[in-house]
Scaffold this active site. Structure first.
Site, PDB file in Angstrom:
ATOM      1  N   HIS A 250      45.143 -35.211  47.703  1.00  0.00           N
ATOM      2  CA  HIS A 250      45.748 -36.164  48.974  1.00  0.00           C
ATOM      3  C   HIS A 250      44.860 -35.784  50.072  1.00  0.00           C
ATOM      4  O   HIS A 250      45.025 -36.470  51.164  1.00  0.00           O
ATOM      5  CB  HIS A 250      47.208 -35.746  48.922  1.00  0.00           C
TER       6      HIS A 250
HETATM    7  O1  VJV Z   1      57.713 -38.235  48.732  1.00  0.00           O
HETATM    8  C1  VJV Z   1      57.217 -37.252  49.622  1.00  0.00           C
HETATM    9  C2  VJV Z   1      57.314 -37.470  51.390  1.00  0.00           C
HETATM   10  C3  VJV Z   1      58.496 -37.205  51.646  1.00  0.00           C
HETATM   11  C4  VJV Z   1      58.773 -36.294  53.131  1.00  0.00           C
HETATM   12  C5  VJV Z   1      58.758 -34.844  53.004  1.00  0.00           C
HETATM   13  N1  VJV Z   1      59.907 -34.639  51.822  1.00  0.00           N
HETATM   14  C6  VJV Z   1      59.889 -33.270  51.589  1.00  0.00           C
HETATM   15  C7  VJV Z   1      59.806 -35.349  50.505  1.00  0.00           C
HETATM   16  C8  VJV Z   1      59.788 -36.802  50.836  1.00  0.00           C
HETATM   17  C9  VJV Z   1      58.234 -38.568  51.824  1.00  0.00           C
HETATM   18  N2  VJV Z   1      56.129 -36.303  49.329  1.00  0.00           N
HETATM   19  C10 VJV Z   1      55.790 -36.030  47.778  1.00  0.00           C
HETATM   20  C11 VJV Z   1      54.539 -35.512  47.994  1.00  0.00           C
HETATM   21  C12 VJV Z   1      54.082 -35.083  46.515  1.00  0.00           C
HETATM   22  C13 VJV Z   1      52.868 -34.463  46.523  1.00  0.00           C
HETATM   23  C14 VJV Z   1      52.208 -34.407  45.153  1.00  0.00           C
HETATM   24  C15 VJV Z   1      50.913 -33.757  45.035  1.00  0.00           C
HETATM   25  C16 VJV Z   1      49.977 -33.843  43.851  1.00  0.00           C
HETATM   26  O2  VJV Z   1      50.665 -33.508  42.608  1.00  0.00           O
HETATM   27  O3  VJV Z   1      49.506 -35.162  43.600  1.00  0.00           O
HETATM   28  C17 VJV Z   1      48.705 -32.892  43.843  1.00  0.00           C
HETATM   29  C18 VJV Z   1      48.784 -31.451  44.161  1.00  0.00           C
HETATM   30  C19 VJV Z   1      57.114 -35.025  47.344  1.00  0.00           C
HETATM   31  N3  VJV Z   1      57.677 -35.321  46.176  1.00  0.00           N
HETATM   32  C20 VJV Z   1      58.767 -34.138  46.205  1.00  0.00           C
HETATM   33  C21 VJV Z   1      58.384 -33.524  47.443  1.00  0.00           C
HETATM   34  N4  VJV Z   1      57.397 -34.128  48.218  1.00  0.00           N
HETATM   35  C22 VJV Z   1      59.242 -32.343  47.582  1.00  0.00           C
HETATM   36  C23 VJV Z   1      58.818 -31.446  48.791  1.00  0.00           C
HETATM   37  C24 VJV Z   1      59.624 -30.444  48.999  1.00  0.00           C
HETATM   38  C25 VJV Z   1      60.562 -30.068  48.298  1.00  0.00           C
HETATM   39  C26 VJV Z   1      60.930 -30.960  47.214  1.00  0.00           C
HETATM   40  C27 VJV Z   1      60.262 -31.969  46.690  1.00  0.00           C
HETATM   41  C28 VJV Z   1      59.117 -29.409  49.953  1.00  0.00           C
HETATM   42  C29 VJV Z   1      59.816 -28.458  50.144  1.00  0.00           C
HETATM   43  C30 VJV Z   1      60.742 -27.947  49.482  1.00  0.00           C
HETATM   44  N5  VJV Z   1      61.528 -28.897  48.468  1.00  0.00           N
HETATM   45  C31 VJV Z   1      61.609 -26.816  49.547  1.00  0.00           C
HETATM   46 ZN    ZN Z   2      50.721 -35.137  41.314  1.00  0.00          ZN
END
Ligand code: VJV
Ligand code: ZN
Ligand code: CA
Length: 376
Positions: free
Chosen positions: A142
């Site tokens: 990403h």
């Molecule tokens: O969905 C999103 C973005 C948000 C904003 C930020 N918040 C934390 C979550 C919603 C809209 N981000 C995804 C990113 C997924 C990245 C995947 C990476 C790969 O596998 O493709 C390659 C390495 C997302 N999904 C879940 C989370 N973020 C998430 C983030 C956290 C969390 C729980 C869930 C960050 C910190 C903590 N908990 C404490």
């Molecule tokens: Zn992924």
């Protein structure tokens, strides 16, 4: 089901840095570099060190990182720490560091390890020193030219592909992470020297891009392929779309090198994912790509149920060395993570598969028609 061909001897170079498991995104964050160390421990205890060459890559330098990223972004990554973060209020917004991409201790070194493995892997493939290069600390698809995104800061894949392009006229990128490989697609969206192909969950899911109709621009038109999928895809269904799409691309594009992003969040039971692949269903993709017999780079990626990621990457490392590893896990430093069964397997669940044969047929027909009506 999975077949290895021991006559097709592969020289495998495996990149691992013993520090990688110590980096931590922060309490509760789903991304855990520790899973790379867990995979490494299993890989070693299965005896795969006897089959492949093991390297610790030199960390990517700032200059190397800037072959894709901007100087000011890399400069920021190299300077920012949890202690001086308050001095970078503007930059935090500009470069998108925050909850998904926190600033943690050693962030820049972690980026160096991930990027170094993919760059050195590509360089070894270029010099004909190996047939397969593995870097499970990579796969951070990403990251953008000037911005962090989705747990990724440095795009090791783009850096590795840039290195491959020094020797290879056409490079294929295939991405089986449950998320869209947007950073890699974007980097090569207007060129015909890299073809990108991502299989991913699409619809109310991060990062929101990767529609079937996104196929590239200018010279890059028809050189981006997107396979948008629904929840619950199983092994048989995934195979029924993965194999014909990759076969078609190989025939049409005839790449001389391939990069496979092996994100483990497409496995059943992943903490963030929504697919229903077993370990063998996931590994079938690795095996299928390997059978084309072209120089191959294998990188990690997502994967948030650590014990299943380490199991699958271990099994896939076996396959890349023409070994079908036995089910019984060897004793290893993290043995307790694998209870209660202590087996090398990830089994599918009974979740509903929203990908009907009609839905997938429509996608396949569209992709094949797009390529067949175009001269490469
Ligand atoms: O969905 C999103 C973005 C948000 C904003 C930020 N918040 C934390 C979550 C919603 C809209 N981000 C995804 C990113 C997924 C990245 C995947 C990476 C790969 O596998 O493709 C390659 C390495 C997302 N999904 C879940 C989370 N973020 C998430 C983030 C956290 C969390 C729980 C869930 C960050 C910190 C903590 N908990 C404490
Ligand atoms: Zn992924
Ligand atoms: Ca993907």
């Amino acid at each position: 089901d999975l077949k290895v061909d021991p006559t097709q001897k592969k020289r495998v170079a495996y990149f691992y840095d013993a520090d990688v498991g110590n980096y931590a995104y922060g309490a509760g964050h789903p991304m855990k570099p520790h899973r790379i160390r867990m995979a490494h421990s299993l890989i070693m205890n299965y005896g795969l060190y006897k089959k492949m060459e093991i390297y610790r890559a030199k960390p990517a330098t700032k200059q190397e990182m800037c072959q894709f990223h901007t100087d000011e972004y890399i400069d920021f990554l190299s300077r920012v720490t949890p202690d001086n973060l308050e001095m970078f209020a503007k930059e935090q917004i500009k470069f998108n560091v925050g909850d998904d991409c926190p600033v943690f201790d050693g962030l820049f070194e972690y980026c160096g390890i991930s990027g170094g493995g993919s760059m050195e892997g590509a360089a070894r493939l270029n010099r004909g020193k190996c047939d397969v290069a593995i870097n499970y600390a990579g796969g951070l698809h990403h990251a953008k030219k000037s911005e962090a995104s989705g747990f990724c800061y440095l795009n090791d894949i783009v850096l590795g592909i840039i290195e491959l392009l020094r020797y290879h006229p056409r490079v294929l990128y295939v991405d089986i992470d449950v998320h869209h490989g947007d950073g890699v697609e974007e980097a090569f969206y207007t060129t015909d020297r890299v073809m990108t192909c991502s299989f991913h969950k699409y619809g109310e899911f991060f990062p929101g891009t990767g529609e079937l109709r996104d196929i590239g621009v200018g010279k890059g038109k028809h050189h981006a392929v997107n396979i948008p999928l629904r929840d619950g895809i199983d092994d048989a269904t995934y195979k029924s779309i993965f194999e014909p799409v990759v076969q078609k691309i190989m025939d049409w594009y005839q790449p001389s090198a391939v990069v496979l992003q092996c994100g483990g969040d497409s496995l059943s039971g992943d903490r963030l994912g929504c697919f229903n692949l077993s370990m063998k269903g996931h590994a079938n993709c690795v095996n299928f790509v390997k059978l084309f017999g072209i120089p191959m780079m294998v990188v990690g990626g997502g994967g948030y149920t650590m014990r299943n990621v380490s199991r699958t990457w271990t099994y896939e490392s076996g396959l890349l060395n023409n070994v079908l590893l036995p089910l019984e896990l060897p004793y290893n430093e993290y043995y307790e993570y694998y209870g209660p069964d202590y087996k090398l397997d990830v089994r599918p669940s009974n979740m509903y598969n929203y990908n009907s044969p009609e839905f997938l047929n429509k996608i396949l027909t569209n992709i094949v028609a797009n390529l067949e009506n175009t001269k490469h």
